[in-house]
Design a protein around this motif. Structure first.
Motif, PDB file in Angstrom:
ATOM      1  N   LEU A 201      87.966  63.701  49.986  1.00  0.00           N
ATOM      2  CA  LEU A 201      86.590  64.161  49.780  1.00  0.00           C
ATOM      3  C   LEU A 201      85.920  64.507  51.108  1.00  0.00           C
ATOM      4  O   LEU A 201      85.189  65.484  51.209  1.00  0.00           O
ATOM      5  CB  LEU A 201      85.770  63.084  49.051  1.00  0.00           C
ATOM      6  CG  LEU A 201      85.952  63.003  47.541  1.00  0.00           C
ATOM      7  CD1 LEU A 201      85.060  61.919  46.970  1.00  0.00           C
ATOM      8  CD2 LEU A 201      85.617  64.333  46.890  1.00  0.00           C
TER       9      LEU A 201
ATOM     10  N   ASP B 215      91.437  52.145  52.139  1.00  0.00           N
ATOM     11  CA  ASP B 215      90.872  53.454  51.855  1.00  0.00           C
ATOM     12  C   ASP B 215      89.757  53.792  52.848  1.00  0.00           C
ATOM     13  O   ASP B 215      89.587  54.937  53.251  1.00  0.00           O
ATOM     14  CB  ASP B 215      90.309  53.462  50.427  1.00  0.00           C
ATOM     15  CG  ASP B 215      90.282  54.855  49.860  1.00  0.00           C
ATOM     16  OD1 ASP B 215      91.165  55.658  50.246  1.00  0.00           O
ATOM     17  OD2 ASP B 215      89.392  55.148  49.063  1.00  0.00           O
TER      18      ASP B 215
ATOM     19  N   GLU C   3      91.504  58.758  47.430  1.00  0.00           N
ATOM     20  CA  GLU C   3      90.876  60.080  47.295  1.00  0.00           C
ATOM     21  C   GLU C   3      89.740  60.279  48.297  1.00  0.00           C
ATOM     22  O   GLU C   3      89.331  61.400  48.568  1.00  0.00           O
ATOM     23  CB  GLU C   3      90.313  60.254  45.885  1.00  0.00           C
ATOM     24  CG  GLU C   3      91.356  60.569  44.837  1.00  0.00           C
ATOM     25  CD  GLU C   3      91.988  61.931  45.036  1.00  0.00           C
ATOM     26  OE1 GLU C   3      91.253  62.932  45.014  1.00  0.00           O
ATOM     27  OE2 GLU C   3      93.208  61.995  45.241  1.00  0.00           O
ATOM     28  N   SER C   4      89.185  59.202  48.829  1.00  0.00           N
ATOM     29  CA  SER C   4      87.999  59.312  49.675  1.00  0.00           C
ATOM     30  C   SER C   4      88.242  60.194  50.889  1.00  0.00           C
ATOM     31  O   SER C   4      87.405  61.034  51.236  1.00  0.00           O
ATOM     32  CB  SER C   4      87.546  57.928  50.128  1.00  0.00           C
ATOM     33  OG  SER C   4      87.483  57.057  49.034  1.00  0.00           O
TER      34      SER C   4
ATOM     35  N   SER D   5      78.476  59.228  48.704  1.00  0.00           N
ATOM     36  CA  SER D   5      79.100  60.094  47.710  1.00  0.00           C
ATOM     37  C   SER D   5      80.507  60.521  48.121  1.00  0.00           C
ATOM     38  O   SER D   5      81.237  61.108  47.338  1.00  0.00           O
ATOM     39  CB  SER D   5      78.249  61.323  47.492  1.00  0.00           C
ATOM     40  OG  SER D   5      78.269  62.116  48.657  1.00  0.00           O
TER      41      SER D   5
ATOM     42  N   SER E 128      85.417  57.868  46.827  1.00  0.00           N
ATOM     43  CA  SER E 128      85.834  58.167  45.469  1.00  0.00           C
ATOM     44  C   SER E 128      86.172  56.880  44.725  1.00  0.00           C
ATOM     45  O   SER E 128      86.490  55.861  45.331  1.00  0.00           O
ATOM     46  CB  SER E 128      87.054  59.074  45.504  1.00  0.00           C
ATOM     47  OG  SER E 128      87.634  59.148  44.232  1.00  0.00           O
ATOM     48  N   LYS E 129      86.084  56.976  43.395  1.00  0.00           N
ATOM     49  CA  LYS E 129      86.500  55.808  42.608  1.00  0.00           C
ATOM     50  C   LYS E 129      88.019  55.695  42.595  1.00  0.00           C
ATOM     51  O   LYS E 129      88.577  54.665  42.278  1.00  0.00           O
ATOM     52  CB  LYS E 129      85.960  55.916  41.189  1.00  0.00           C
ATOM     53  CG  LYS E 129      86.489  57.114  40.444  1.00  0.00           C
ATOM     54  CD  LYS E 129      85.815  57.277  39.115  1.00  0.00           C
ATOM     55  CE  LYS E 129      86.164  58.638  38.544  1.00  0.00           C
ATOM     56  NZ  LYS E 129      85.370  59.041  37.436  1.00  0.00           N
ATOM     57  N   TRP E 130      88.692  56.788  42.922  1.00  0.00           N
ATOM     58  CA  TRP E 130      90.149  56.770  42.959  1.00  0.00           C
ATOM     59  C   TRP E 130      90.625  56.340  44.324  1.00  0.00           C
ATOM     60  O   TRP E 130      90.201  56.871  45.332  1.00  0.00           O
ATOM     61  CB  TRP E 130      90.719  58.159  42.641  1.00  0.00           C
ATOM     62  CG  TRP E 130      90.200  58.709  41.373  1.00  0.00           C
ATOM     63  CD1 TRP E 130      89.360  59.753  41.227  1.00  0.00           C
ATOM     64  CD2 TRP E 130      90.463  58.231  40.060  1.00  0.00           C
ATOM     65  NE1 TRP E 130      89.076  59.969  39.911  1.00  0.00           N
ATOM     66  CE2 TRP E 130      89.750  59.043  39.161  1.00  0.00           C
ATOM     67  CE3 TRP E 130      91.230  57.192  39.534  1.00  0.00           C
ATOM     68  CZ2 TRP E 130      89.779  58.865  37.787  1.00  0.00           C
ATOM     69  CZ3 TRP E 130      91.259  57.003  38.168  1.00  0.00           C
ATOM     70  CH2 TRP E 130      90.556  57.826  37.305  1.00  0.00           C
TER      71      TRP E 130
ATOM     72  N   ASN F  22      81.877  65.939  38.135  1.00  0.00           N
ATOM     73  CA  ASN F  22      80.724  65.064  38.335  1.00  0.00           C
ATOM     74  C   ASN F  22      79.547  65.859  38.905  1.00  0.00           C
ATOM     75  O   ASN F  22      79.288  65.840  40.089  1.00  0.00           O
ATOM     76  CB  ASN F  22      81.137  63.935  39.293  1.00  0.00           C
ATOM     77  CG  ASN F  22      80.259  62.732  39.111  1.00  0.00           C
ATOM     78  OD1 ASN F  22      79.195  62.829  38.483  1.00  0.00           O
ATOM     79  ND2 ASN F  22      80.682  61.603  39.644  1.00  0.00           N
TER      80      ASN F  22
ATOM     81  N   GLU G 151      82.811  67.034  43.542  1.00  0.00           N
ATOM     82  CA  GLU G 151      83.719  66.864  42.404  1.00  0.00           C
ATOM     83  C   GLU G 151      83.231  67.719  41.249  1.00  0.00           C
ATOM     84  O   GLU G 151      82.082  67.616  40.841  1.00  0.00           O
ATOM     85  CB  GLU G 151      83.768  65.393  41.987  1.00  0.00           C
ATOM     86  CG  GLU G 151      84.513  64.543  42.994  1.00  0.00           C
ATOM     87  CD  GLU G 151      84.318  63.062  42.717  1.00  0.00           C
ATOM     88  OE1 GLU G 151      85.291  62.396  42.391  1.00  0.00           O
ATOM     89  OE2 GLU G 151      83.190  62.591  42.835  1.00  0.00           O
TER      90      GLU G 151
END
Lengths: 449, 271
Positions: free
Chosen positions: A245, A289, A241-242, A233, A236-238, A133, A130
């Protein structure tokens, strides 16, 4: 004075044993080693720019002069000024993976493969996924062969033929890729799953394997790359989104694979966090998720397996939690258990050897290996006394993990010895005490839980 | 006679024939060779000098370009020479720059980072000077981010077209430097990129296998990476003499030119 005599008589004894063994073998197996492949690893000095062919010819000359070896052997001192200037060490390695016992090997009758390598001294570089980040490291990235993993392979002791299995697996993988075996008919996924209790060296074995293969295959790949993914890692917090990633991470890996000169190892530690069983989500205990992550990992792995220069190494403590579709994809599912008493003996022996090298245990005394103890039938005498004590401690330590075992010599010194130099008798006594203490602690811990 | 000697010899003979570098055809040829080429993620700037260049000048070019890239890519908050000026003077003498000093010297951690990178760069420049005195250096790579085989950005100084002369017959370093930087500014190569994070910087130089330098680490298996954004700065001489260019001088022993890596990874800092 006593020590000198002891060491002398031991050396004599050893020679006798070996000669006997050599004689026996020559009679029994005259042509056994004709096609035996011996690997010689040559560690070139970091400041040496000498040509590979030149080093090879000098190393072959060296091996010609010392054509009889007993098992693995490492030269670090040379007569040849060229080797002194350019080479750190010449090592005959992994003979015990092919030959069960320590046997004399005549190098003249073997096929020698000489692997010459430079170590990369820089540490791992990091990958971020990200942009905003920066501090969150998604993966560590090593250039192999790396100085960090040098000697790791040798320090790992297993009873079953785990190491040779893994090596042979990758060699076969490469052979199949070379011969263009149709992967729709015979499929192999380049995925290795190591599972077992914590502290048994699964992660270390993965790293060591990557290093070893880079050295072994240096004739066809210029370098190796090891990417260790921090699986946490990738979440994701969204929401939703994971999965993306994961895809992004594999895209980066794809870039590396595109370089045909590189052998790429992807290490996913504690893989259960990435591939938690999707069936759990039906019970409502996993968010949706997480399912997307599993799906993304599985599809990406199917993408990658088409390329010949990639191996995916995974480890796990909790195998039953892993998604069945992932377990299915793993070609090798190797269980790595706690070491047996024979392996523990070997581990202790290497620890004591190291302490003697650093002169913390002084004076130096030769200990017998388990094989030598066996040969003399575990009879107690001046030479075997210490080794028998150590064997007793090893037997007592059964059930402890490799990680614990490697720190026991340190604890023994810290808790019971404290002086800068100790005799081996004192050390063994302390080691025995610390093993008892370890079990005591374990018992207490389980009592309170 | 080794390659370098022979080359110098040829230079001396031919320079008398062609005279000075103001020769119109030379200037014309230079114009043709200079220029900018840009494609996606890959940019190359060519600078041609109208005469011979010394090895020392080549070393200066490399160092100055290195400083420039580090500053332009925001790995250093100020140009190198300014950082040196402000940090390496004893603090009490800086009354005139009091404001400046307040801003820079108060943050101890930052000041330490700065001291470290300045020391590392100084050391690197010293070793580069030694290297250039020992061997011809056809190419230099500065890599930012990632590792040496897969960096995020790659900056190449290509000196294969350089023709090396001795002090008297060569162009002045300052003159060449002006030309390089003028071309770089005109090409505007550093403006369109986003503000980057701090990345590790690695330096690789090509040199002769037996040059005897021991600070740099030989990387026999190294192959230059293809997966990154790159900027190539090609320096060459279009002197009309018969003097061989670097790549011609090194051609017979081409196999012996290998990559050396500086054993430090430079880590810049943001203010």
């Amino acid at each position: 004075m006593n020590v000198v005599i002891l060491a002398g008589s031991l050396a004599y004894r050893r020679v006798l044993i070996m000669e006997e063994a050599a004689g026996d073998l020559k009679q029994a197996l005259p042509n056994e080693y004709d096609s035996l492949q011996i690997h010689v690893e040559v560690h070139q000095r970091s400041n040496s720019a000498a040509k590979t062919e030149e080093i090879r010819s000098h190393v072959l000359k060296l091996l010609d002069r010392h054509s009889m070896v007993f098992g693995d052997y490492t030269w670090t001192e040379f007569d040849d000024s060229f080797l002194i200037k350019n080479v750190e060490s010449v090592a005959i390695v992994d003979t015990e993976l092919k030959l069960k016992d320590r046997q004399p090997i005549d190098l003249n009758t073997c096929r020698l493969s000489v692997h010459i390598f430079h170590l990369n001294e820089e540490g791992p570089s990091t990958e971020n996924l990200e942009e905003e980040n920066e501090d969150l490291v998604a993966a560590n990235h090593w250039l192999l062969p790396s100085a960090e993993f040098h000697g790791l392979w040798e320090s790992l002791v297993y009873d079953t033929e785990v190491k040779s299995h893994l090596l042979d697996y990758v060699i076969t993988t490469l052979l199949f890729s070379d011969k263009n075996v149709d992967s729709n008919l015979i499929s192999w996924n380049r995925v290795v799953l190591l599972h077992g209790p914590p502290g048994t060296g699964k992660t270390s074995l993965c790293k060591a394997l990557a290093q070893k293969l880079t050295v072994r295959l240096s004739y066809r790949y210029r370098y190796g790359q090891l990417i260790e993914i921090n699986s946490h890692s990738l979440f994701s917090k969204w929401f939703s989104e994971s999965g993306k990633l994961v895809t992004k991470m594999f895209q980066k890996i794809q870039e590396l694979i595109d370089d045909k000169d590189a052998l790429v190892f992807v290490l996913i530690d504690e893989v259960e966090s990435l591939t938690a069983a999707r069936s759990a989500s039906r019970a409502g205990t996993e968010p949706s998720d997480a399912i997307r992550v599993v799906n993304a990992v599985l599809t990406q792995m199917d993408q990658i397996k088409r390329y010949p220069n990639v191996v995916i190494l995974t480890t796990s403590n909790i195998t039953e939690k892993i998604d069945i579709a992932f377990v299915d994809r793993a070609d090798i599912k190797q269980y790595i258990g706690p070491p047996s008493s024979a392996a523990i003996f070997k581990i202790y022996l290497s620890c004591i050897e190291e302490l003697m090298k650093c002169q913390i245990i002084y004076p130096r005394q030769q200990l017998l290996t388990l094989r030598e103890l066996e040969m003399i039938g575990y009879v107690e005498n001046n030479i075997s006394k210490l080794s028998l004590v150590l064997n007793e401690i090893a037997r007592k330590s059964e059930g402890l993990s490799g990680r614990v075992l490697r720190k026991l010599p340190f604890l023994a010194h810290a808790l019971y010895l404290q002086s800068p130099t100790v005799t081996i008798e004192m050390f063994l006594q302390a080691l025995s005490l610390v093993v008892d203490k370890q079990f005591e602690e374990r018992r207490k811990l389980s009592d309170y839980i | 006679m080794d390659a370098a000697d022979r080359q110098k010899d040829v230079c001396l003979q031919t320079l008398e024939l062609t005279g000075s570098s103001d020769h119109p055809p030379v200037v014309l040829a230079c114009r043709k060779l200079s220029g900018v080429q840009q494609s996606e993620g890959c940019c190359s700037v060519s600078v041609a000098f109208s005469g011979l260049v010394t090895q020392e000048s080549c070393c200066r070019f490399t160092c100055e370009l290195l400083k420039h890239v580090l500053y332009q890519r925001q790995q250093l908050p100020l140009p190198y020479d300014q950082l040196v000026y402000f940090y390496q003077r004893p603090c009490q003498q800086q009354q005139a720059d009091e404001l400046f000093q307040k801003r820079w010297c108060t943050n101890l951690a930052e000041s330490k980072k700065c001291q470290r990178i300045l020391a590392e760069l100084e050391q690197l420049f010293g070793h580069l000077e030694t290297l250039f005195s020992l061997t011809l250096v056809p190419r230099v790579l500065l890599l930012l981010g990632g590792n040496t085989v897969c960096p995020r950005e790659l900056y190449e100084v290509n000196m294969e077209g350089i023709k090396v002369g001795n002090g008297e017959q060569s162009l002045k370093t300052s003159f060449c430097m002006q030309k390089i930087f003028r071309t770089l500014f005109l090409a505007d190569v550093f403006s369109d990129l986003q503000s980057p994070a701090i990345m590790g910087a690695m330096l690789l130089v090509q040199g002769h296998r037996d040059c005897g330098i021991d600070w740099f680490r030989p990387k026999l298996a190294y192959k230059e990476p293809s997966c990154s954004r790159r900027l190539a700065i090609n320096l060459s001489c279009c002197d009309m003499t018969l003097a061989p260019a670097l790549h011609e001088a090194a051609a017979s022993t081409f196999q012996d030119y290998i990559w050396f890596q500086a054993p430090v990874t430079l880590k810049g800092f943001h203010e």
